[in-house]
Design a protein around this motif. Structure first.
Motif, short mmCIF file in Angstrom:
data_model
loop_
_atom_site.label_atom_id
_atom_site.label_comp_id
_atom_site.label_asym_id
_atom_site.label_seq_id
_atom_site.Cartn_x
_atom_site.Cartn_y
_atom_site.Cartn_z
N GLY A 170 -0.22 13.03 15.97
CA GLY A 170 -0.58 13.13 14.56
C GLY A 170 -0.55 14.56 14.03
O GLY A 170 -0.75 14.78 12.82
N MET A 171 -0.33 15.54 14.89
CA MET A 171 -0.21 16.94 14.43
C MET A 171 0.90 17.05 13.38
O MET A 171 2.00 16.52 13.58
CB MET A 171 0.11 17.83 15.64
N GLY A 172 0.63 17.68 12.24
CA GLY A 172 1.65 17.90 11.23
C GLY A 172 2.70 18.87 11.76
O GLY A 172 2.35 19.94 12.26
N VAL A 173 3.97 18.48 11.67
CA VAL A 173 5.04 19.34 12.21
C VAL A 173 6.17 19.44 11.20
O VAL A 173 6.64 18.42 10.69
CB VAL A 173 5.61 18.78 13.53
N VAL A 174 6.57 20.65 10.91
CA VAL A 174 7.75 20.84 10.05
C VAL A 174 8.76 21.71 10.78
O VAL A 174 8.41 22.75 11.36
CB VAL A 174 7.37 21.42 8.66
N CYS A 175 10.01 21.24 10.81
CA CYS A 175 11.12 21.99 11.40
C CYS A 175 11.89 22.63 10.25
O CYS A 175 12.35 21.92 9.36
CB CYS A 175 12.06 21.06 12.16
N VAL A 176 12.02 23.95 10.29
CA VAL A 176 12.74 24.67 9.24
C VAL A 176 14.10 25.12 9.78
O VAL A 176 14.16 25.96 10.68
CB VAL A 176 11.94 25.90 8.76
N ARG A 177 15.15 24.54 9.24
CA ARG A 177 16.49 24.96 9.65
C ARG A 177 16.84 26.22 8.85
O ARG A 177 17.31 26.14 7.71
CB ARG A 177 17.51 23.85 9.40
N ILE A 178 16.53 27.35 9.46
CA ILE A 178 16.64 28.64 8.79
C ILE A 178 18.11 29.01 8.59
O ILE A 178 18.93 28.85 9.49
CB ILE A 178 15.91 29.73 9.60
N GLY A 179 18.43 29.47 7.38
CA GLY A 179 19.80 29.87 7.06
C GLY A 179 20.10 31.29 7.53
O GLY A 179 19.84 31.64 8.68
N ASN A 180 20.62 32.10 6.64
CA ASN A 180 21.02 33.46 6.97
C ASN A 180 20.03 34.43 6.34
O ASN A 180 20.10 34.71 5.14
CB ASN A 180 22.45 33.69 6.45
N LEU A 181 19.10 34.91 7.15
CA LEU A 181 18.01 35.76 6.66
C LEU A 181 18.43 37.22 6.68
O LEU A 181 18.70 37.78 7.75
CB LEU A 181 16.78 35.56 7.55
N THR A 182 18.49 37.84 5.52
CA THR A 182 18.78 39.28 5.47
C THR A 182 17.86 39.91 4.43
O THR A 182 17.47 39.27 3.45
CB THR A 182 20.23 39.59 5.07
#
Lengths: 254, 254
Positions: A170-182
């Motif tokens: 039940g733990m809230g989980v979010v996966c962030v597909r990170i783009g190109n961080l600059t």
């Protein structure tokens, strides 16, 4: 669906990396941070700092004591990383951090996934028009993983582990597909990078929303509001209240 | 889209297991088999038999010489298997077999995935009506993995590895999410098992189709044509020409 109190204790793994810098640069005072990295920091942090490898179960369990939320960035970040490294650090390591978080009763878990989990969708017949504004093709996080490298395979496996531990606990989980961080400016002469640009400002805001919003299990894309894009940010807006301020198109002639 | 010549050499990993038995019992004469298993066989096989662990890169590469197609069944088959075992055998081992297959120029790769890769869709509000004929809920292979255990996580990771190696090499790859395989009779007093029953006859026929049909990358469900089902077999019918003969409903009063 109340906002979190800001006194929450947040464990940030891989704290010394680039995403960690973008987050801490703007949210350093917003939470009670416990930073974790494999290597001793090369500069001073204003927060507790734990030197530990995420493949070390005991050390991770110890670092998890008293923690309300986890931002899990640690892992081998190289798209060209060899299999043995991503297997140990990104797959096995993420499992160790998830297991410890569930054991410790953590409420929210934010997993740094990657655009490389779906890089294989950039097929020859789609590229480069995929990177240009009139193109309507969008990935939205409901599609099957299609990695372009073994690093991407490991990030997709991490997302599946996240799904499992969410369902189990039940733990809230979010996966962030990170783009190109600059920082400050999107990449030049690199259409793909402009299409998935994530500014430091929007990055910090997105992770803040991941720590403050309420959700069950989510996969979202982490990019700015670029004119050029083939990743939808609708889900991040709806569920997390993500409201990006930057757009790579505003910088292209800089 | 021609049929394959039947002189093809097929490597069957995990040959001594239950799925291997179902396949070899009906297709023993249909291909030129090379069997591989970690343990010495307890009975005589009419085929070449290689004793090797799939985590042994050299042994796997050697077993792959001259092979046209692979049926990859080897791995820890226990739904309750511990993480370390599925990480080594099912994730790392599958990667070793895929890598060797691509290196050897194998044309078709059939991966034994599992219903456990999506066991988490059987949520409290869906079960048990999910298992009964009037219910219209169907998984069709396009949905994201949602494992009910770490074994299922490992099978989902195997599928993602399959996707990657297909995209990289063009090798035809099909992932079969195998249901509940039992000989002659579906499980009694177990609605879930009846809904995902796969008879030995249909199992052999399905794997034969996987070896003979033409495809790029596919995820299909491996079950008989049961009245009770929440897995679609439409894709297996369309792409592979799967034509199952059995139905658990015909046996329920046996």
């Amino acid at each position: 669906m109340g906002e979190r109190v800001r006194e929450s204790s947040v464990l940030l793994t891989g704290a010394s990396g680039r995403v960690g810098r973008a987050i801490l640069g703007r949210l350093g005072d917003a939470y009670d941070w416990r930073l974790l990295d494999r290597d001793r920091p090369t500069h001073e942090f204003d927060h507790e700092f734990v030197v530990a490898d995420i493949t070390d179960e005991e050390a991770v369990a110890e670092a998890m004591v008293g923690i309300d939320a986890v931002v899990h960035l640690a892992g081998d970040p190289r798209p060209e990383a060899p299999w043995d490294s991503v297997l140990a650090n990104n797959i096995d390591g993420t499992r160790t951090v998830l297991e410890a978080a569930v054991e410790a009763g953590v409420e929210r878990f934010v997993f740094a996934s990657s655009n490389h989990a779906v890089g294989g969708y950039e097929t020859e017949d789609r590229v480069p028009k995929l990177y240009r504004p009139p193109d309507e093709f969008r990935l939205d996080g409901t599609e099957l993983p299609r990695p372009g490298n073994l690093y991407g395979v490991s990030k997709a496996a991490g997302e599946t582990l996240c799904r499992y531990y969410h369902d189990e606990s039940g733990m809230g989980v979010v996966c962030v597909r990170i783009g190109n961080l600059t920082e400050s400016h999107p990449p030049k002469d690199y259409e793909r990078g402009q299409a998935m640009w994530l500014s430091y400002r929007d990055c910090a805001h997105l992770f803040e929303r991941c720590l403050d919003a309420d959700y069950g299990f989510e996969i979202v894309y982490g990019i700015s509001d670029n004119d050029r894009k083939y990743y939808s940010i609708d889900r991040a807006r709806e569920v997390l209240g993500y409201d990006p301020q930057d757009n790579s198109a505003d910088h292209i002639d800089d």
